[in-house]
Design a protein around this motif. Structure first.
Motif, mmCIF file in Angstrom:
data_model
loop_
_atom_site.group_PDB
_atom_site.id
_atom_site.type_symbol
_atom_site.label_atom_id
_atom_site.label_comp_id
_atom_site.label_asym_id
_atom_site.label_seq_id
_atom_site.Cartn_x
_atom_site.Cartn_y
_atom_site.Cartn_z
ATOM 1 N N ARG A 1 -35.863 26.055 -37.553
ATOM 2 C CA ARG A 1 -35.524 24.794 -38.226
ATOM 3 C C ARG A 1 -34.846 23.894 -37.208
ATOM 4 N NH1 ARG A 1 -31.750 25.577 -42.495
ATOM 5 N NH2 ARG A 1 -32.602 23.691 -43.470
ATOM 6 N N LEU A 2 -35.582 22.856 -36.791
ATOM 7 C CA LEU A 2 -35.147 21.993 -35.704
ATOM 8 C C LEU A 2 -34.766 20.617 -36.235
ATOM 9 C CD1 LEU A 2 -37.953 22.870 -33.120
ATOM 10 C CD2 LEU A 2 -35.738 23.999 -33.443
ATOM 11 N N TRP A 3 -33.952 19.935 -35.432
ATOM 12 C CA TRP A 3 -33.528 18.560 -35.741
ATOM 13 C C TRP A 3 -34.142 17.658 -34.682
ATOM 14 C CZ3 TRP A 3 -28.235 15.767 -35.283
ATOM 15 C CH2 TRP A 3 -28.108 14.809 -36.314
ATOM 16 N N LEU A 4 -35.237 16.957 -35.052
ATOM 17 C CA LEU A 4 -35.980 16.094 -34.136
ATOM 18 C C LEU A 4 -35.635 14.633 -34.399
ATOM 19 C CD1 LEU A 4 -37.717 18.771 -33.978
ATOM 20 C CD2 LEU A 4 -39.654 17.261 -33.464
ATOM 21 N N PHE A 5 -35.728 13.848 -33.343
ATOM 22 C CA PHE A 5 -35.553 12.401 -33.510
ATOM 23 C C PHE A 5 -36.536 11.692 -32.599
ATOM 24 C CE2 PHE A 5 -32.672 13.127 -29.913
ATOM 25 C CZ PHE A 5 -32.982 12.076 -29.076
ATOM 26 N N VAL A 6 -36.852 10.452 -32.964
ATOM 27 C CA VAL A 6 -37.698 9.580 -32.180
ATOM 28 C C VAL A 6 -36.951 8.268 -31.971
ATOM 29 C CG1 VAL A 6 -38.865 8.692 -34.243
ATOM 30 C CG2 VAL A 6 -39.964 8.467 -31.995
ATOM 31 N N PRO B 1 -23.471 12.136 -43.897
ATOM 32 C CA PRO B 1 -24.435 11.544 -44.847
ATOM 33 C C PRO B 1 -25.650 12.427 -45.078
ATOM 34 C CG PRO B 1 -24.521 10.426 -42.722
ATOM 35 C CD PRO B 1 -23.348 11.350 -42.667
ATOM 36 N N ALA B 2 -25.943 13.360 -44.176
ATOM 37 C CA ALA B 2 -27.084 14.267 -44.311
ATOM 38 C C ALA B 2 -26.709 15.580 -43.618
ATOM 39 C CB ALA B 2 -28.347 13.658 -43.688
ATOM 40 N N PRO B 3 -27.430 16.673 -43.910
ATOM 41 C CA PRO B 3 -27.097 17.950 -43.264
ATOM 42 C C PRO B 3 -27.148 17.849 -41.739
ATOM 43 C CG PRO B 3 -28.596 18.296 -45.088
ATOM 44 C CD PRO B 3 -28.522 16.823 -44.906
ATOM 45 N N ARG B 4 -26.219 18.581 -41.122
ATOM 46 C CA ARG B 4 -26.144 18.611 -39.673
ATOM 47 C C ARG B 4 -26.453 20.023 -39.172
ATOM 48 N NH1 ARG B 4 -26.793 14.053 -40.088
ATOM 49 N NH2 ARG B 4 -25.401 12.333 -39.510
#
Length: 587
Positions: free
Chosen positions: A560-565, A486-489
């Motif tokens: 370019r990082l993939w962060l989550f909370v 659904p979104a870039p990985r």
């Protein structure tokens, strides 16, 4: 005309006794030992030395049921077909192991090959229904063979003794027909029906020497628990031998035997005088066929199973060789022979074994595997390049053997036309397609092993770390279509690593400054959020913080990082909400 003589072997505890032969069960005090020679021997040695109850269970009729038991479990009142829950209630000390159909099938095949030492005409006999799932049986045409052992009784004794040394309980029957021998092996000496005073088959009971009590010196440790017993019907006396046996000894379904018993036809002798047409109208033609087969009116020969084809070639050399070029020439000749036999059988090789024998008696072998089955010698020869380097000729090699140990069906291919050639070229260019890629896998597998070559395959999960899984490249096909995310990985997926905000408190947006891997990072751009919730039907420790909001963050250094909370939610553990982590790195 020579009268046929058939020997039937019944192995009532095959599945259980096969497992008791395994050394892995020794620590459960279940492996056969000198003090565990069966219930009869256990009674002589004392109750403390008797074998413990053991059973094999499998799923049948919607429940776990016993399919095979040892003598101790049968003595406790258990039987095949009983539900496991009922068996546990009757005997809490029962040790149960799950059935292994593949291992049991291989054991049956090995036992069938072993039995050919007694007669070349051997076949396997299988019972029907879950109660007979753990049993085994053999049928041997011993016409013209018994005199080699001194007679039928001596042959039955020798066969029973050999099976006892293998740790198997056996009952044997000998008669003129296969059906009669089958009935005598399983029902010889038993009562015909429930009526009191009913005659039994004891009058035809012939005890072979294998049933006599053996001294410990004459029986090897680990012998079968029940020994072997034989029931022999003299030539021409098959009808009299079967007369007192129950009707179910005709290899008929239990419901048919029950219907015959209700009509007062509990014995085979009762059926002999009933018109065949009446029996066929009431119970079907199968009953009449089984009756005629047992009485010899309809022939039932023992047809041995065709042996598995062996695709191998051997080259015995008049003079020893030691040069690599000579070994390559020998391999080329063997490959041509093996590939020709594979083509005649319509099969292709998946694994080949090259063995060489030196003049000093030492032997060495190397195996190579293929990603796709093939019988093209030109494609197979390069796979042995690394294997030939590992051969040590010593004082010379005088024999070379090549065998296709694993084969698969391979249909012949027609010459490709223009459109087929374009499709093959496109397949070679596609990831994981074409013969060229399969040859590459084979060459790599010959060096490092096919089991180490893996490929990614899509998985049915929306969680990032579960959206794919690894599979063996040699045994799988590349996925034609990957479902788009659904979104870039990120190109590199990490285990979640903490990212500590350096300004203020955590908020819905990613922090402008945060510390990750001991270094300070400043965010200059971000995109998101993308919310991903955990799978509620699974308890994954990594997702106990509840739903996550993912952001694509670009730092001042260009990363370019993939962060989550974590956002918590129903069922989430306290203390997880508001934690920032880095889950991946984009290219």
């Amino acid at each position: 005309m020579t009268r046929r003589r058939i020997l039937s072997v019944w192995l009532p505890r095959l599945a259980a006794e096969r497992m008791l032969r395994r050394p892995a069960l020794a620590h459960h005090a279940l492996a056969p030992s000198g003090a565990q020679l069966g219930a009869e021997r256990g009674a002589q040695l004392g109750a403390e030395d008797a074998e413990p109850p053991f059973a094999v269970a499998a799923e049948a009729r919607g429940a776990l049921r016993l399919v095979s038991l040892n003598a101790a479990a049968e003595a406790a009142g258990l039987s095949a077909g009983m539900a496991l829950a009922d068996a546990r209630a009757i005997l809490p000390a029962l040790t149960v192991r799950p059935e292994a159909p593949g291992d049991l099938a291989r054991f049956r095949a090995g036992l069938l090959r072993w039995s050919r030492r007694w007669s070349p005409w051997t076949a396997e006999e299988r019972g029907e229904g879950p109660e007979a799932q753990g049993e085994g049986g053999l049928a041997l045409d011993i016409t013209g063979c018994a005199h080699l052992w001194g007679g039928e009784a001596e042959m039955a004794e020798a066969l029973g003794e050999a099976l006892a040394e293998l740790g198997l309980t056996a009952r044997l029957g000998v008669a003129d027909t296969r059906g009669a021998a089958w009935a005598l092996a399983r029902f010889g000496g038993r009562a015909a029906g429930p009526a009191p005073g009913a005659r039994t088959g004891d009058a035809i009971q012939v005890d072979a020497y294998a049933t006599r009590v053996r001294t410990p010196a004459r029986r090897r440790a680990g012998a079968g628990s029940g020994g072997a017993s034989a029931v022999i019907a003299p030539p021409g006396a098959g009808r009299a031998a079967l007369a007192d046996l129950p009707a179910r000894a005709l290899r008929i379904p239990p419901e048919t035997a029950a219907g015959l018993t209700r009509l007062g036809l509990a014995r085979i002798g009762d059926l002999a005088g009933v018109p065949r047409a009446s029996l066929a109208r009431r119970f079907g033609s199968d009953l009449v066929l089984r009756l005629d087969q047992a009485l010899g009116a309809v022939p039932e020969p023992v047809s041995p199973a065709a042996p598995e084809p062996i695709f191998a070639a051997r080259l015995t050399l008049p003079e020893p060789i030691g040069l690599r070029a000579d070994l390559e020439a020998a391999l080329a000749r063997l490959l041509a022979q093996v590939c020709r036999r594979l083509e005649e059988a319509g099969r292709g090789a998946r694994r080949l074994r090259l063995a060489a024998r030196r003049v000093d008696g030492e032997a060495q072998a190397e195996e190579v595997g293929l990603a796709r089955p093939t019988r093209d010698a030109a494609r197979l020869a390069p796979l042995f390049a690394a294997a030939l380097d590992r051969f040590d000729a010593g004082f010379g090699i005088d024999a070379v053997r090549l065998e296709a140990v694993l084969t698969e069906p391979l249909a012949a291919r027609q010459h490709a036309g223009h459109f087929e050639a374009r499709a093959e070229a496109a397949a070679r260019q596609a990831p994981g397609g074409g013969d060229a890629f399969a040859d590459l896998l084979g060459r790599l597998g010959a060096r490092i092993g096919l089991e180490r070559l893996m490929r990614l395959e899509p998985a049915d999960s929306h969680l990032p770390e579960k959206s794919h899984h690894l599979s063996a490249a040699a045994w799988t096909e590349a996925a034609e279509v990957w479902p788009p995310p659904p979104a870039p990985r990120p190109a590199l997926l990490l285990s979640p690593e903490p990212a500590t905000p350096l300004e203020g408190e955590a908020s819905a947006a990613p922090p402008r400054r945060f510390r990750w891997r001991g270094a300070e990072h400043r965010a200059v751009a971000s995109a998101g959020p993308e919310r991903i919730a955990p799978e509620w039907w699974m308890d994954d420790p990594a997702w106990r913080g509840g739903a996550r909001d993912y952001w694509r963050v670009e730092t001042a250094a260009g990363a370019r990082l993939w962060l989550f909370v974590t956002r918590g939610g129903p069922g989430s553990e306290p203390g997880w909400e508001g934690r920032w982590s880095v889950h991946g790195v984009f290219a």
